[in-house]
Motif scaffolding. Structure first.
Motif, PDB file in Angstrom:
ATOM      1  N   MET A  15     -59.357  24.508  10.500  1.00  0.00           N
ATOM      2  CA  MET A  15     -58.792  24.451   9.166  1.00  0.00           C
ATOM      3  C   MET A  15     -59.212  23.142   8.514  1.00  0.00           C
ATOM      4  SD  MET A  15     -54.839  24.851   8.005  1.00  0.00           S
ATOM      5  CE  MET A  15     -54.293  23.359   8.797  1.00  0.00           C
ATOM      6  N   HIS A  16     -59.598  23.224   7.248  1.00  0.00           N
ATOM      7  CA  HIS A  16     -59.944  22.027   6.503  1.00  0.00           C
ATOM      8  C   HIS A  16     -58.824  21.708   5.540  1.00  0.00           C
ATOM      9  CE1 HIS A  16     -63.928  22.189   8.170  1.00  0.00           C
ATOM     10  NE2 HIS A  16     -64.021  23.447   7.788  1.00  0.00           N
ATOM     11  N   VAL A  17     -58.542  20.441   5.418  1.00  0.00           N
ATOM     12  CA  VAL A  17     -57.485  20.013   4.511  1.00  0.00           C
ATOM     13  C   VAL A  17     -58.080  19.054   3.511  1.00  0.00           C
ATOM     14  CG1 VAL A  17     -55.259  18.880   4.342  1.00  0.00           C
ATOM     15  CG2 VAL A  17     -55.818  20.228   6.371  1.00  0.00           C
ATOM     16  N   PHE A  18     -57.883  19.317   2.245  1.00  0.00           N
ATOM     17  CA  PHE A  18     -58.412  18.461   1.200  1.00  0.00           C
ATOM     18  C   PHE A  18     -57.260  17.853   0.419  1.00  0.00           C
ATOM     19  CE2 PHE A  18     -61.398  21.910   1.926  1.00  0.00           C
ATOM     20  CZ  PHE A  18     -62.549  21.207   2.218  1.00  0.00           C
ATOM     21  N   THR A  19     -57.461  16.668  -0.038  1.00  0.00           N
ATOM     22  CA  THR A  19     -56.453  16.065  -0.906  1.00  0.00           C
ATOM     23  C   THR A  19     -56.989  16.014  -2.311  1.00  0.00           C
ATOM     24  OG1 THR A  19     -57.292  13.852  -0.510  1.00  0.00           O
ATOM     25  CG2 THR A  19     -55.567  14.634   0.959  1.00  0.00           C
ATOM     26  N   ASP A  20     -56.099  16.073  -3.231  1.00  0.00           N
ATOM     27  CA  ASP A  20     -56.498  16.054  -4.634  1.00  0.00           C
ATOM     28  C   ASP A  20     -55.314  15.537  -5.436  1.00  0.00           C
ATOM     29  OD1 ASP A  20     -57.909  16.342  -6.862  1.00  0.00           O
ATOM     30  OD2 ASP A  20     -58.033  18.530  -6.841  1.00  0.00           O
TER      31      ASP A  20
ATOM     32  N   PRO B 233     -52.401  15.834  -7.974  1.00  0.00           N
ATOM     33  CA  PRO B 233     -51.614  16.999  -8.388  1.00  0.00           C
ATOM     34  C   PRO B 233     -51.877  17.322  -9.843  1.00  0.00           C
ATOM     35  CG  PRO B 233     -50.214  15.064  -8.156  1.00  0.00           C
ATOM     36  CD  PRO B 233     -51.553  14.699  -7.642  1.00  0.00           C
TER      37      PRO B 233
ATOM     38  N   LEU C 164     -47.178  20.518   2.084  1.00  0.00           N
ATOM     39  CA  LEU C 164     -47.910  19.262   2.210  1.00  0.00           C
ATOM     40  C   LEU C 164     -47.693  18.652   3.583  1.00  0.00           C
ATOM     41  CD1 LEU C 164     -49.335  16.654   1.066  1.00  0.00           C
ATOM     42  CD2 LEU C 164     -47.063  15.904   0.386  1.00  0.00           C
TER      43      LEU C 164
ATOM     44  N   LEU D  23     -55.678  10.506   5.933  1.00  0.00           N
ATOM     45  CA  LEU D  23     -54.428  11.256   5.803  1.00  0.00           C
ATOM     46  C   LEU D  23     -53.623  11.202   7.096  1.00  0.00           C
ATOM     47  CD1 LEU D  23     -52.693  13.152   4.040  1.00  0.00           C
ATOM     48  CD2 LEU D  23     -53.894  15.056   5.132  1.00  0.00           C
TER      49      LEU D  23
ATOM     50  N   ASP E 193     -49.263  10.744  -4.310  1.00  0.00           N
ATOM     51  CA  ASP E 193     -49.161  11.926  -5.166  1.00  0.00           C
ATOM     52  C   ASP E 193     -50.266  12.930  -4.880  1.00  0.00           C
ATOM     53  OD1 ASP E 193     -47.964   9.979  -7.926  1.00  0.00           O
ATOM     54  OD2 ASP E 193     -46.878  11.170  -6.460  1.00  0.00           O
ATOM     55  N   ALA E 194     -50.929  12.708  -3.793  1.00  0.00           N
ATOM     56  CA  ALA E 194     -51.995  13.661  -3.439  1.00  0.00           C
ATOM     57  C   ALA E 194     -51.394  15.024  -3.135  1.00  0.00           C
ATOM     58  CB  ALA E 194     -52.748  13.156  -2.224  1.00  0.00           C
ATOM     59  N   ARG E 195     -52.049  16.006  -3.459  1.00  0.00           N
ATOM     60  CA  ARG E 195     -51.613  17.364  -3.148  1.00  0.00           C
ATOM     61  C   ARG E 195     -52.631  17.972  -2.196  1.00  0.00           C
ATOM     62  NH1 ARG E 195     -48.866  21.527  -7.083  1.00  0.00           N
ATOM     63  NH2 ARG E 195     -47.381  19.860  -6.800  1.00  0.00           N
ATOM     64  N   LEU E 196     -52.128  18.704  -1.255  1.00  0.00           N
ATOM     65  CA  LEU E 196     -53.023  19.252  -0.246  1.00  0.00           C
ATOM     66  C   LEU E 196     -53.375  20.690  -0.557  1.00  0.00           C
ATOM     67  CD1 LEU E 196     -51.366  17.974   3.019  1.00  0.00           C
ATOM     68  CD2 LEU E 196     -53.536  17.301   2.055  1.00  0.00           C
ATOM     69  N   TYR E 197     -54.596  20.940  -0.413  1.00  0.00           N
ATOM     70  CA  TYR E 197     -55.028  22.333  -0.481  1.00  0.00           C
ATOM     71  C   TYR E 197     -55.664  22.658   0.858  1.00  0.00           C
ATOM     72  CZ  TYR E 197     -54.415  21.697  -5.446  1.00  0.00           C
ATOM     73  OH  TYR E 197     -53.890  21.427  -6.658  1.00  0.00           O
ATOM     74  N   THR E 198     -55.377  23.778   1.383  1.00  0.00           N
ATOM     75  CA  THR E 198     -55.929  24.126   2.683  1.00  0.00           C
ATOM     76  C   THR E 198     -56.798  25.362   2.557  1.00  0.00           C
ATOM     77  OG1 THR E 198     -54.072  25.522   3.219  1.00  0.00           O
ATOM     78  CG2 THR E 198     -53.919  23.222   3.876  1.00  0.00           C
ATOM     79  N   THR E 199     -57.871  25.321   3.286  1.00  0.00           N
ATOM     80  CA  THR E 199     -58.731  26.499   3.356  1.00  0.00           C
ATOM     81  C   THR E 199     -59.077  26.736   4.797  1.00  0.00           C
ATOM     82  OG1 THR E 199     -60.744  25.209   3.172  1.00  0.00           O
ATOM     83  CG2 THR E 199     -59.794  26.002   1.117  1.00  0.00           C
ATOM     84  N   ARG E 200     -59.390  27.921   5.096  1.00  0.00           N
ATOM     85  CA  ARG E 200     -59.827  28.228   6.453  1.00  0.00           C
ATOM     86  C   ARG E 200     -61.327  28.377   6.456  1.00  0.00           C
ATOM     87  NH1 ARG E 200     -56.064  28.397   9.938  1.00  0.00           N
ATOM     88  NH2 ARG E 200     -53.959  28.741   9.258  1.00  0.00           N
TER      89      ARG E 200
END
Lengths: 298, 169
Positions: free
Chosen positions: A1-6, A8, A21, B101, B161-168
């Protein structure tokens, strides 16, 4: 699984978007953990050592249990001193080696650990079947006592030194509790109890009451030595039922200098309760403690 | 996590090998340090082996193992706290060097009190219910809810304030 931060997209993050989160961050952190070596071989060695230590103590433990029985029976049941319940010291509650219990048991209570003194036995020295039997009883007794005593005693936990010992209270103060059901000594072996006399100058109050169920109960409330203008008070109830001598004793926290937050009348109500008497009757029919064989109150 | 433990002498090894990685990861989140996590996992496995007959008979050996792990961690933290109060301070283990992180999360977790940290890990990593966490840590469900809410807020702030998006992949 890859986790990216961005960044909001805006707006106050609500509770719902905080959990994903944290979950994702923990998933990522766990994946980043350095891979462990195979931990099983060393665990086997350490586990065998633990087993060996436990078994080696059984032989000595049996003799010590008998000795403890003699001492226990001769401990003062009344007097000017504090209740002879040993409280778990902070340092002794480390619980380095507790036996795990079945977590499916809703009454699971993790025991308070008290390190036995040199030569003294503890429940850990008992054979496994007997240990299991006593733990189950302690667990149930702790639950019943917690339901009957004032809320300040909650949670009540078994103490792993002896089946009769418990500890009440949250993280502090700690209230030592003794609930003991011992088979009575053989007829003629025990002397009659001394008269129930209050000695006010010694902060000792004795009272006898016959409960509606016909049980005659003696209550002794005693205070320890005064310290900085405060004394710690505890109460002990004793009575006989069927083949056993029963003792319910609640002590104060003598480090925090806090008395047991219970009145004699509240304790009398406890020993009349059907759930409590059910425990007594069970222990009477299936003794958990050695028989009295010393002179009580002598 | 674990399959039902098999009977027999070798059942423990099978059980332990199947579950050690998961236990270790939980231990890592609790301790924030690979060495401490390894020690905690090893101690947990040794305790499970010591009482293997009882673990094997349990309805949920995996839950049993998790309980032993968590309570061993809590007992160790209490001991360290007492040492800290009674003797010389013990520095909290530094987080492992790793992606930003992870470093931030481990540092943020390390700021939580041990019980709060255990609640967060059990609730959001082990995905246990509020009631199960409460039972495991011997407190009320409302305590778990309020503590987790506070801890989440703290962690969220620390993670920025980072928001996490997850992908497989």
């Amino acid at each position: 699984m890859h986790v990216f931060t961005d960044t909001p997209p805006g707006g106050e993050p609500g509770r719902d978007d905080r959990e994903p989160l944290i979950r994702a961050a923990m998933e990522r952190a766990a994946e980043d953990a350095p891979p462990p070596p195979d931990l099983v071989p060393v665990a086997l060695v350490r586990g065998r050592r633990r087993r060996a230590r436990s078994r080696a103590a059984i032989g000595a433990g049996v003799a010590a249990v008998a000795a403890l029985g003699v001492l226990g029976a001769t401990l003062p049941m009344w007097g000017g001193g504090a209740e002879p319940v040993r409280r778990a010291s902070a340092a002794s509650q480390i619980t380095p080696d507790p036996a795990p219990l079945d977590t499916s048991d809703p009454w699971l209570r993790f025991p308070v650990h008290i390190e036995p003194s040199p030569g003294e036995s503890s429940m850990a020295d008992l054979p496994e079947d007997e240990l299991s039997r006593q733990r189950v009883f302690q667990n149930e007794a702790a639950a019943v006592l917690e339901g009957l005593l004032p809320k300040a005693f909650a949670p009540i936990r078994p103490v792993d030194l002896d089946v009769s010992l418990y500890q009440g209270g949250p993280d502090g103060p700690d209230y030592p509790i003794t609930f003991s059901v011992r088979p009575k000594a053989a007829p003629g072996a025990a002397h009659a109890d001394p008269p129930c006399t209050s000695v006010l100058e010694k902060h000792l109050r004795c009272r006898e009451a016959t409960l509606p169920n016909g049980i005659t109960v003696r209550s002794v409330t005693a205070s320890g030595d005064e310290k900085e203008g405060k004394t710690v008070t505890g109460t002990t109830l004793t009575f006989e039922r069927r083949h056993s001598s029963v003792r319910l004793s609640v002590g104060g926290d003598d480090e925090a200098m806090v008395s047991a937050p219970v009145t004699t009348d509240q304790l009398l109500a406890v020993v009349q309760d059907a759930a409590f008497l059910e425990l007594v009757d069970y222990a009477d029919a299936h003794p958990m403690e050695p028989k009295e064989h010393a002179v009580r109150g002598g | 996590m674990f399959r039902r433990a098999s009977r027999g002498t070798d059942g423990f090894e099978e059980f332990a090998r199947a579950g050690q990685r998961r236990l270790y990861r939980t231990a890592y989140l609790l301790c924030g340090d690979a060495d401490a996590a390894r020690d905690l996992t090893q101690t947990t496995l040794a305790k499970l082996f010591q009482h293997w007959h009882r673990v094997r008979a349990a309805d949920h050996p995996d839950a049993y193992a998790r309980t032993v792990l968590t309570r061993t961690y809590m007992a160790e933290r209490r001991r360290r706290l007492r040492d800290l109060l009674a003797h010389t301070p013990i520095a909290a283990p530094a987080p492992e060097v790793g992606p930003e992180l992870t470093v931030t999360l481990l540092a943020a977790l390390a700021e939580l009190p041990p019980r709060a940290r255990a609640m967060v890990v059990l609730r959001y990593w082990e995905d246990l219910s509020v009631e199960t966490v409460a039972e495991l840590l011997r407190c009320s469900p409302s305590t778990v809810k309020s503590q987790c809410s506070r801890s989440l807020a703290t962690l969220r702030t620390r993670l920025g304030d980072a928001r996490l998006y997850t992908t497989r992949s």
